[in-house]
Design an enzyme around this catalytic site. Structure first.
Site, PDB file in Angstrom:
ATOM      1  N   GLY A 284       2.855   4.889  -0.326  1.00 47.34           N
ATOM      2  CA  GLY A 284       1.960   4.232  -1.266  1.00 47.34           C
ATOM      3  C   GLY A 284       0.621   3.912  -0.620  1.00 47.34           C
ATOM      4  O   GLY A 284       0.570   3.478   0.524  1.00 47.34           O
TER       5      GLY A 284
ATOM      6  N   VAL B 256     -10.965   8.130  13.504  1.00 48.08           N
ATOM      7  CA  VAL B 256     -11.864   9.279  13.649  1.00 48.08           C
ATOM      8  C   VAL B 256     -13.020   8.951  14.585  1.00 48.08           C
ATOM      9  O   VAL B 256     -13.303   9.700  15.544  1.00 48.08           O
ATOM     10  CB  VAL B 256     -12.393   9.726  12.270  1.00 48.08           C
ATOM     11  CG1 VAL B 256     -13.492  10.777  12.429  1.00 48.08           C
ATOM     12  CG2 VAL B 256     -11.247  10.279  11.415  1.00 48.08           C
ATOM     13  N   ARG B 257     -13.700   7.858  14.354  1.00 50.66           N
ATOM     14  CA  ARG B 257     -14.910   7.580  15.126  1.00 50.66           C
ATOM     15  C   ARG B 257     -14.606   7.168  16.559  1.00 50.66           C
ATOM     16  O   ARG B 257     -15.300   7.589  17.487  1.00 50.66           O
ATOM     17  CB  ARG B 257     -15.752   6.528  14.405  1.00 50.66           C
ATOM     18  CG  ARG B 257     -16.314   7.069  13.099  1.00 50.66           C
ATOM     19  CD  ARG B 257     -17.492   6.282  12.592  1.00 50.66           C
ATOM     20  NE  ARG B 257     -18.134   6.987  11.486  1.00 50.66           N
ATOM     21  CZ  ARG B 257     -19.249   6.582  10.893  1.00 50.66           C
ATOM     22  NH1 ARG B 257     -19.857   5.480  11.293  1.00 50.66           N
ATOM     23  NH2 ARG B 257     -19.776   7.285   9.894  1.00 50.66           N
TER      24      ARG B 257
ATOM     25  N   ARG C 188       4.527  12.016  -1.688  1.00 47.42           N
ATOM     26  CA  ARG C 188       5.905  11.952  -1.206  1.00 47.42           C
ATOM     27  C   ARG C 188       6.330  13.358  -0.788  1.00 47.42           C
ATOM     28  O   ARG C 188       5.906  14.343  -1.392  1.00 47.42           O
ATOM     29  CB  ARG C 188       6.835  11.437  -2.299  1.00 47.42           C
ATOM     30  CG  ARG C 188       6.374  10.140  -2.951  1.00 47.42           C
ATOM     31  CD  ARG C 188       6.551   8.948  -2.045  1.00 47.42           C
ATOM     32  NE  ARG C 188       6.115   7.719  -2.712  1.00 47.42           N
ATOM     33  CZ  ARG C 188       6.121   6.518  -2.137  1.00 47.42           C
ATOM     34  NH1 ARG C 188       6.550   6.400  -0.886  1.00 47.42           N
ATOM     35  NH2 ARG C 188       5.712   5.448  -2.784  1.00 47.42           N
TER      36      ARG C 188
ATOM     37  N   GLY D  35       3.974   3.148   5.489  1.00 45.94           N
ATOM     38  CA  GLY D  35       5.010   2.125   5.533  1.00 45.94           C
ATOM     39  C   GLY D  35       6.313   2.608   6.124  1.00 45.94           C
ATOM     40  O   GLY D  35       6.353   3.550   6.932  1.00 45.94           O
ATOM     41  N   ASP D  36       7.392   1.995   5.678  1.00 44.05           N
ATOM     42  CA  ASP D  36       8.717   2.227   6.240  1.00 44.05           C
ATOM     43  C   ASP D  36       9.121   3.700   6.217  1.00 44.05           C
ATOM     44  O   ASP D  36       9.518   4.274   7.237  1.00 44.05           O
ATOM     45  CB  ASP D  36       9.734   1.388   5.448  1.00 44.05           C
ATOM     46  CG  ASP D  36      11.151   1.566   5.932  1.00 44.05           C
ATOM     47  OD1 ASP D  36      11.849   2.439   5.397  1.00 44.05           O
ATOM     48  OD2 ASP D  36      11.570   0.829   6.846  1.00 44.05           O
TER      49      ASP D  36
ATOM     50  N   THR E  93       0.997  -1.025   4.039  1.00 44.13           N
ATOM     51  CA  THR E  93       1.764  -1.220   2.809  1.00 44.13           C
ATOM     52  C   THR E  93       1.424  -2.583   2.231  1.00 44.13           C
ATOM     53  O   THR E  93       1.362  -3.571   2.971  1.00 44.13           O
ATOM     54  CB  THR E  93       3.279  -1.129   3.050  1.00 44.13           C
ATOM     55  OG1 THR E  93       3.976  -1.630   1.899  1.00 44.13           O
ATOM     56  CG2 THR E  93       3.720  -1.915   4.262  1.00 44.13           C
TER      57      THR E  93
ATOM     58  N   ASP F  49       3.175  -4.511   0.522  1.00 47.64           N
ATOM     59  CA  ASP F  49       4.314  -5.436   0.441  1.00 47.64           C
ATOM     60  C   ASP F  49       4.462  -6.336   1.669  1.00 47.64           C
ATOM     61  O   ASP F  49       5.199  -7.321   1.622  1.00 47.64           O
ATOM     62  CB  ASP F  49       5.617  -4.662   0.245  1.00 47.64           C
ATOM     63  CG  ASP F  49       5.718  -4.049  -1.141  1.00 47.64           C
ATOM     64  OD1 ASP F  49       5.249  -4.677  -2.100  1.00 47.64           O
ATOM     65  OD2 ASP F  49       6.249  -2.937  -1.259  1.00 47.64           O
TER      66      ASP F  49
ATOM     67  N   ASP G 277       6.126  -5.752   4.363  1.00 50.26           N
ATOM     68  CA  ASP G 277       7.568  -5.790   4.623  1.00 50.26           C
ATOM     69  C   ASP G 277       7.969  -4.951   5.836  1.00 50.26           C
ATOM     70  O   ASP G 277       9.103  -4.462   5.923  1.00 50.26           O
ATOM     71  CB  ASP G 277       8.341  -5.314   3.393  1.00 50.26           C
ATOM     72  CG  ASP G 277       7.985  -3.887   2.989  1.00 50.26           C
ATOM     73  OD1 ASP G 277       7.025  -3.318   3.553  1.00 50.26           O
ATOM     74  OD2 ASP G 277       8.661  -3.337   2.097  1.00 50.26           O
TER      75      ASP G 277
ATOM     76  N   ARG H 228       9.641  -4.762  -4.802  1.00 52.21           N
ATOM     77  CA  ARG H 228      10.997  -4.364  -5.210  1.00 52.21           C
ATOM     78  C   ARG H 228      12.061  -5.091  -4.398  1.00 52.21           C
ATOM     79  O   ARG H 228      13.051  -5.572  -4.938  1.00 52.21           O
ATOM     80  CB  ARG H 228      11.158  -2.843  -5.058  1.00 52.21           C
ATOM     81  CG  ARG H 228      12.474  -2.316  -5.628  1.00 52.21           C
ATOM     82  CD  ARG H 228      12.506  -0.798  -5.644  1.00 52.21           C
ATOM     83  NE  ARG H 228      11.536  -0.256  -6.591  1.00 52.21           N
ATOM     84  CZ  ARG H 228      10.418   0.379  -6.232  1.00 52.21           C
ATOM     85  NH1 ARG H 228      10.141   0.560  -4.951  1.00 52.21           N
ATOM     86  NH2 ARG H 228       9.588   0.839  -7.138  1.00 52.21           N
TER      87      ARG H 228
ATOM     88  N   GLY I  31      -1.336 -21.552  -8.156  1.00 52.43           N
ATOM     89  CA  GLY I  31      -0.677 -22.683  -8.800  1.00 52.43           C
ATOM     90  C   GLY I  31       0.287 -22.302  -9.900  1.00 52.43           C
ATOM     91  O   GLY I  31       0.382 -22.996 -10.929  1.00 52.43           O
TER      92      GLY I  31
ATOM     93  N   LYS J 162       0.931 -30.608 -20.952  1.00 55.04           N
ATOM     94  CA  LYS J 162       0.556 -29.283 -20.450  1.00 55.04           C
ATOM     95  C   LYS J 162       0.764 -28.256 -21.555  1.00 55.04           C
ATOM     96  O   LYS J 162       1.828 -28.199 -22.160  1.00 55.04           O
ATOM     97  CB  LYS J 162       1.417 -28.932 -19.232  1.00 55.04           C
ATOM     98  CG  LYS J 162       0.955 -27.694 -18.480  1.00 55.04           C
ATOM     99  CD  LYS J 162       1.770 -27.537 -17.199  1.00 55.04           C
ATOM    100  CE  LYS J 162       1.308 -26.337 -16.406  1.00 55.04           C
ATOM    101  NZ  LYS J 162      -0.088 -26.436 -15.973  1.00 55.04           N
TER     102      LYS J 162
ATOM    103  N   ARG K 132      -2.719  -2.016  -6.103  1.00 52.54           N
ATOM    104  CA  ARG K 132      -2.945  -1.105  -4.982  1.00 52.54           C
ATOM    105  C   ARG K 132      -4.421  -0.780  -4.783  1.00 52.54           C
ATOM    106  O   ARG K 132      -4.831  -0.381  -3.697  1.00 52.54           O
ATOM    107  CB  ARG K 132      -2.190   0.210  -5.210  1.00 52.54           C
ATOM    108  CG  ARG K 132      -0.689   0.091  -5.076  1.00 52.54           C
ATOM    109  CD  ARG K 132      -0.093   1.485  -4.914  1.00 52.54           C
ATOM    110  NE  ARG K 132       1.353   1.445  -4.867  1.00 52.54           N
ATOM    111  CZ  ARG K 132       2.067   1.135  -3.798  1.00 52.54           C
ATOM    112  NH1 ARG K 132       1.442   0.802  -2.673  1.00 52.54           N
ATOM    113  NH2 ARG K 132       3.381   1.135  -3.834  1.00 52.54           N
TER     114      ARG K 132
END
Length: 323
Positions: free
Chosen positions: A15, A28-29, A76, A106-107, A129, A131, A133, A175, A189, A217, A256
């Site tokens: 992702g 790169v630089r 993917r 990520g993972d 990522t 997340d 995670d 997820r 809040g 409220k 994202r």
């Protein structure tokens, strides 16, 4: 591993996350600064397997430091899960005499990187990522930006919730991990925060809504991490229990995109620079990590170690502040 590092490759996988371009720019630089030839690989491992590789110059990464997404694209790759696909990837690296590979992802991306490291490729991973995670690092590229995106969206939703005197259920990404929901919920809040790590009680949440209504409220915001379950079903059940009108907003891929926050841009650049240092030191099977406000080198295996426990202290604080 080559005795002399001359050419390196870099790819983004999994992702996309705000800050990937900033990390790519740094790779790169700084690589070119130290006399390396840097090759960009399009569409992650899928592009590596099929030879979608081209040399990058200083100009290739001009004006991308604050651009969201990834200019290298991402995809993917089921083929990368097979031995045949991994062998094709190795052959492409050998064909262009690429001595080392930087993997930003990520993972799942790191697991692909480990298969190449086991076959002798010099590998450095950069955790990217939204997340947050990945074990072994306090922050991953994109998490801060995604959290701020949620906070901004909820701020706008709250205006409508107040105007129409409604309860809004806002579903965010996560997820298996509730970090975005927790941090964004505390920051904006939210009245309740539902995360995969902690069981929730809809009767208790309904009672909280009723108590808030009794003291005047007229609206509420409930953040739900996608791994908890359907926001629509939760909304229906809360409406049945409380009698209050509910509306559902699923933020989805909105989280994202967008320019990286200053924090993400800085961390990304530092991680990209550290990746080059690791390569020049001829170390492999490593990852960059943000630990105690410093970017350091860690074993790639650290990504699969024990993750930081879910921050129950923050979660409890959010509940206490939303009485």
């Amino acid at each position: 591993m080559s005795d002399t590092i001359k050419r390196i490759g870099v790819l983004t996988s999994g992702g996309d996350a705000p800050g990937m371009n900033a990390a790519l720019r740094a790779v790169v630089r700084k690589g070119i600064y130290h006399g390396l030839e840097v090759y960009g690989i399009s569409r992650g491992y899928e592009g590596l397997i099929h030879g979608e590789i081209q040399e990058m110059t200083i100009g290739s990464v001009a004006d991308i430091v604050l651009r969201g997404g990834t200019i290298l694209k991402t995809a993917r790759s089921e083929e990368m899960r097979t031995e045949e696909g991994q062998q094709k990837a190795i052959e492409q690296l050998h064909k262009l005499q690429i001595d080392a590979l930087v993997v930003i992802g990520g993972d799942g991306s790191f697991r692909g990187a480990q298969t190449l490291a086991a076959r002798g490729v010099q590998i450095v991973g950069i955790p990217g990522t939204i997340d947050n995670d990945i074990a072994g690092t306090d922050l991953t590229i994109g998490f801060d930006t995604a959290t701020n995106t949620v906070v901004d969206a909820v701020s706008k939703i709250r205006d409508t919730a107040s105007s129409h005197e409604r309860t809004f259920i806002v579903e965010v990404m996560g997820r298996n991990c509730g970090n975005i929901a927790l941090q964004a919920g505390l920051a904006c809040g939210a009245e309740s925060i539902l995360v995969p790590e902690i069981p929730y009680d809809l009767d208790e949440i309904s009672d909280k809504l009723k108590r808030g209504h009794q003291r005047g409220k007229n609206h509420s915001i409930i953040l739900v991490a996608e791994g908890v379950g359907s926001a629509y079903k939760i909304g229906e059940e809360l409406r049945a229990r409380s009698g209050f009108e509910t509306r559902i907003t699923i933020l989805g891929h909105l989280q994202r995109g967008g320019n990286p926050s200053a924090l993400d841009a800085v961390i990304s650049a530092a991680m990209g620079g550290k990746a080059i240092e690791i390569i020049l030191a001829k170390e492999s099977n490593k990852m960059t990590a943000y630990v105690n406000q410093l970017v350091v080198s860690s074993p790639l295996d650290a990504a699969y170690g024990v993750r930081r426990p879910f921050n129950r202290e923050l979660y409890n604080l959010a509940n206490e502040l939303s009485i």
